[in-house]
Design a protein around this motif. Sequence first.
Motif, PDB file in Angstrom:
ATOM      1  N   ASP A 213       0.874  -1.162   0.000  1.00 39.81           N
ATOM      2  CA  ASP A 213       0.000   0.000   0.000  1.00 39.81           C
ATOM      3  C   ASP A 213       0.916   1.218   0.000  1.00 39.81           C
ATOM      4  N   ASP A 214       0.535   2.314   0.620  1.00 38.56           N
ATOM      5  CA  ASP A 214       1.353   3.515   0.472  1.00 38.56           C
ATOM      6  C   ASP A 214       2.570   3.558   1.384  1.00 38.56           C
ATOM      7  N   HIS A 215       2.471   3.038   2.619  1.00 42.28           N
ATOM      8  CA  HIS A 215       3.556   3.278   3.571  1.00 42.28           C
ATOM      9  C   HIS A 215       4.831   2.514   3.249  1.00 42.28           C
ATOM     10  N   GLU A 216       4.768   1.501   2.395  1.00 45.35           N
ATOM     11  CA  GLU A 216       6.020   0.911   1.924  1.00 45.35           C
ATOM     12  C   GLU A 216       6.867   1.943   1.186  1.00 45.35           C
ATOM     13  N   LEU A 217       6.222   2.963   0.648  1.00 40.69           N
ATOM     14  CA  LEU A 217       6.925   4.053  -0.031  1.00 40.69           C
ATOM     15  C   LEU A 217       6.797   5.347   0.767  1.00 40.69           C
ATOM     16  N   ILE A 218       5.594   5.865   0.890  1.00 36.32           N
ATOM     17  CA  ILE A 218       5.334   7.090   1.642  1.00 36.32           C
ATOM     18  C   ILE A 218       3.827   7.271   1.725  1.00 36.32           C
ATOM     19  N   ASP A 219       3.366   7.907   2.791  1.00 38.09           N
ATOM     20  CA  ASP A 219       1.938   8.126   2.976  1.00 38.09           C
ATOM     21  C   ASP A 219       1.336   8.844   1.765  1.00 38.09           C
ATOM     22  N   ASP A 220       0.176   8.335   1.322  1.00 41.86           N
ATOM     23  CA  ASP A 220      -0.579   8.932   0.205  1.00 41.86           C
ATOM     24  C   ASP A 220       0.129   8.784  -1.137  1.00 41.86           C
ATOM     25  N   ARG A 390      -6.513  20.215  -2.800  1.00 42.10           N
ATOM     26  CA  ARG A 390      -6.025  20.377  -1.426  1.00 42.10           C
ATOM     27  C   ARG A 390      -6.800  19.471  -0.472  1.00 42.10           C
ATOM     28  N   LEU A 391      -8.100  19.394  -0.650  1.00 43.67           N
ATOM     29  CA  LEU A 391      -8.899  18.505   0.197  1.00 43.67           C
ATOM     30  C   LEU A 391      -8.526  17.043  -0.023  1.00 43.67           C
ATOM     31  N   ARG A 392      -8.347  16.659  -1.268  1.00 47.63           N
ATOM     32  CA  ARG A 392      -8.004  15.267  -1.606  1.00 47.63           C
ATOM     33  C   ARG A 392      -6.755  14.836  -0.839  1.00 47.63           C
ATOM     34  N   ARG A 393      -5.754  15.703  -0.834  1.00 46.24           N
ATOM     35  CA  ARG A 393      -4.490  15.353  -0.211  1.00 46.24           C
ATOM     36  C   ARG A 393      -4.515  15.517   1.300  1.00 46.24           C
ATOM     37  N   ALA A 394      -5.256  16.483   1.788  1.00 50.61           N
ATOM     38  CA  ALA A 394      -5.296  16.724   3.233  1.00 50.61           C
ATOM     39  C   ALA A 394      -6.038  15.628   3.979  1.00 50.61           C
ATOM     40  N   PHE A 395      -7.088  15.074   3.360  1.00 48.96           N
ATOM     41  CA  PHE A 395      -7.945  14.106   4.054  1.00 48.96           C
ATOM     42  C   PHE A 395      -7.868  12.701   3.445  1.00 48.96           C
ATOM     43  N   ASP A 396      -6.834  12.435   2.656  1.00 47.56           N
ATOM     44  CA  ASP A 396      -6.620  11.091   2.090  1.00 47.56           C
ATOM     45  C   ASP A 396      -7.838  10.588   1.331  1.00 47.56           C
ATOM     46  N   LEU A 397      -8.411  11.414   0.474  1.00 50.77           N
ATOM     47  CA  LEU A 397      -9.591  11.041  -0.306  1.00 50.77           C
ATOM     48  C   LEU A 397      -9.126  10.375  -1.600  1.00 50.77           C
ATOM     49  N   GLU A 398      -8.729   9.099  -1.493  1.00 51.41           N
ATOM     50  CA  GLU A 398      -8.037   8.450  -2.609  1.00 51.41           C
ATOM     51  C   GLU A 398      -8.408   6.974  -2.749  1.00 51.41           C
ATOM     52  N   TRP A 400     -11.372   3.837  -3.835  1.00 53.17           N
ATOM     53  CA  TRP A 400     -12.018   3.522  -5.107  1.00 53.17           C
ATOM     54  C   TRP A 400     -13.047   4.578  -5.490  1.00 53.17           C
ATOM     55  N   ALA A 401     -13.757   5.152  -4.520  1.00 54.96           N
ATOM     56  CA  ALA A 401     -14.773   6.151  -4.840  1.00 54.96           C
ATOM     57  C   ALA A 401     -14.178   7.395  -5.470  1.00 54.96           C
ATOM     58  N   SER A 402     -12.916   7.686  -5.167  1.00 55.19           N
ATOM     59  CA  SER A 402     -12.269   8.856  -5.756  1.00 55.19           C
ATOM     60  C   SER A 402     -11.658   8.542  -7.119  1.00 55.19           C
ATOM     61  N   PHE A 403     -11.780   7.316  -7.555  1.00 53.84           N
ATOM     62  CA  PHE A 403     -11.506   6.884  -8.932  1.00 53.84           C
ATOM     63  C   PHE A 403     -12.830   6.327  -9.453  1.00 53.84           C
ATOM     64  N   GLY A 404     -13.787   7.236  -9.656  1.00 53.07           N
ATOM     65  CA  GLY A 404     -15.178   6.846  -9.846  1.00 53.07           C
ATOM     66  C   GLY A 404     -15.414   5.865 -10.969  1.00 53.07           C
ATOM     67  N   LYS A 405     -14.707   6.028 -12.083  1.00 50.18           N
ATOM     68  CA  LYS A 405     -14.899   5.098 -13.198  1.00 50.18           C
ATOM     69  C   LYS A 405     -14.463   3.686 -12.814  1.00 50.18           C
ATOM     70  N   SER A 406     -13.390   3.579 -12.057  1.00 48.46           N
ATOM     71  CA  SER A 406     -12.929   2.263 -11.626  1.00 48.46           C
ATOM     72  C   SER A 406     -13.888   1.641 -10.626  1.00 48.46           C
ATOM     73  N   PHE A 407     -14.417   2.459  -9.709  1.00 50.27           N
ATOM     74  CA  PHE A 407     -15.409   1.945  -8.752  1.00 50.27           C
ATOM     75  C   PHE A 407     -16.608   1.365  -9.487  1.00 50.27           C
ATOM     76  N   ALA A 408     -17.124   2.114 -10.465  1.00 45.34           N
ATOM     77  CA  ALA A 408     -18.295   1.655 -11.206  1.00 45.34           C
ATOM     78  C   ALA A 408     -17.975   0.416 -12.029  1.00 45.34           C
ATOM     79  N   ALA A 409     -16.778   0.378 -12.637  1.00 40.49           N
ATOM     80  CA  ALA A 409     -16.403  -0.766 -13.474  1.00 40.49           C
ATOM     81  C   ALA A 409     -16.278  -2.031 -12.644  1.00 40.49           C
ATOM     82  N   LEU A 410     -15.723  -1.907 -11.426  1.00 37.20           N
ATOM     83  CA  LEU A 410     -15.609  -3.087 -10.576  1.00 37.20           C
ATOM     84  C   LEU A 410     -16.992  -3.584 -10.164  1.00 37.20           C
TER      85      LEU A 410
END
Length: 559
Positions: A213-220, A390-398, A400-410
């Motif tokens: 996930d992210d912390h193997e590299l860096i948060d977010d 700024r909101l996306r990065r501040a509150f970790d909004l990342e 599946w829902a923030s990749f809406g096309k991928s959420f719907a496709a899954l």
Amino acid sequence: MTAHLLIGPVLRRVDGDRATLWLETSEATQARVEVDGAGSGSTHTFSAYGHHYAIVTVDGLAPGSANPYRLFLDDRQVWPEEDSEYPPPVIRTRAADDHDQPVNLLFGSCRKGTPEASGRWLPPDALDAYARRLMADPQARPDLLMLLGDQVYADETSARIRRFLKRRRRNGHDGPETQVVSFDEYTKLYLESWRDPEVRWLFSTVPSVMIFDDHELIDDWNTSASWRADMAREPWWRERIASGLASYWIYQHLGNLSPDELAADPLFQKVKTVDDATELMRDFGRSVDEPESAENTDVPYQWSFSLDLGRTRLVVLDNRCNRVLTPGARAMLPAAEWNWFLDRAHGDYDHLVVGSSLPWLMPPAIHYLEAWNERIAESPRARTAAFGERLRRAFDLEHWASFGKSFAALGELFRRLGEGAQRTGDQRVGAGQAYPAPASISVLSGDVHHSYVARADFGPAVTTPVYQLTCSPIHNEVPLPLRPLMRVAWWPGVVQAVRGLARTAHVHKPALRWKKLAGPYFGNAVSTLELSGRVASARIEGTTKEGELFDVAAVSYHA
């Protein structure tokens, strides 16, 4: 010089009559595994960055057996250790015809390797607790351990690692004072985490697969295109990403591959044949971090992988490295990797298990918040888009829902599978092939530092139950102020309010609904998923203050 075993052996894949074991040694050496009764394998270590590794393929295992094994370095037995108090490490194979044999998966995510982390003491480690219970009843070992991200924390280090880094920075090694950057610094994370005595024994006797996930590299990591642009300006980032991906490939990803896949991996074959693979690994780490785009859909390296256990198909997805971050065309997976996933999702099996480090089904209020944020971050108005970013990065909004096309496709994929619909005539599946609807679809996830069970509702036409099983953390904790937010994000009134906000950005209601069946639970936990016949049974277990496991939730489902 005499070679010593630094980490391992880590039992990784067991496929038919073959198994792979990973290890790290102090010097170059010949590693040999001998299995009591049948089976053996040997190989010479390979070297990179002054470190020495081996992945031993054992051949000739008997079907349906469970036999102890021994590891030798240059004909000197190093595992099990002399006078070990633990049960002997065992390689267990499934029956030659294992279609009627149950499959038992142990899973979780987010494990810090020491009790102390970032100035606070963490509750007991759930993986330690599970290992101690298994020691008392070794016959109950699962078929597979799935670690779903944040196996190590490059950006949140222990006091011991911080002292090491402080000395390094004083001696001229650039980078943040409390975060790892170089390959050698990454190795200290794995050495600290994987030499935990109970976990070391568990790794040696239960096969395991892992995804970052992210912390193997860096948060977010790879939150957005602007995040990547900002990180690229950091003077230490290029070495950080190259070292992080190279170390992940060696410590985690190699073991996800079957013996045949290892033989077909061109990088692994090169690494084994050179005296020093440092430059190969450095070039690899840099090259696989190329950003994806809607136009460039090639995959520099595929981290996603798949395997079958009896009548269960497991597909584990990369949710981080190969994201498409182009605004307006964001995707969790690029097109080529998505098509590979579609191929694997269709087939002759009873149960589909999808490993996704990020939950697909989040608490609904958070889902609508992320969907709203994606829309405003892609606004044609520069100020609005900047605010959304700024909101996306501040509150970790990342998620599946923030990749809406991928959420719907899954969701659409699961709906079609659950209806028994097939892509008849599709060349990726085979002309005229048709498969029945699976008995269950389970999405296993971590990341969010709490555990819960949710069921998706696609309507009466979908006969297959689709479940989100989230288990996190194994050994970490969520800050106390955030816990009420995680709870209320399921409340209908809160969901309706945030949905109203999402509608202002023209976010449509998803084509499915989902309902929480258990949780949220905020303690350390591990989960098991048992697949027997046409029935799936999931169980979440938390840890007491004394480090014992207790039941948090249990569900059972079938078509």
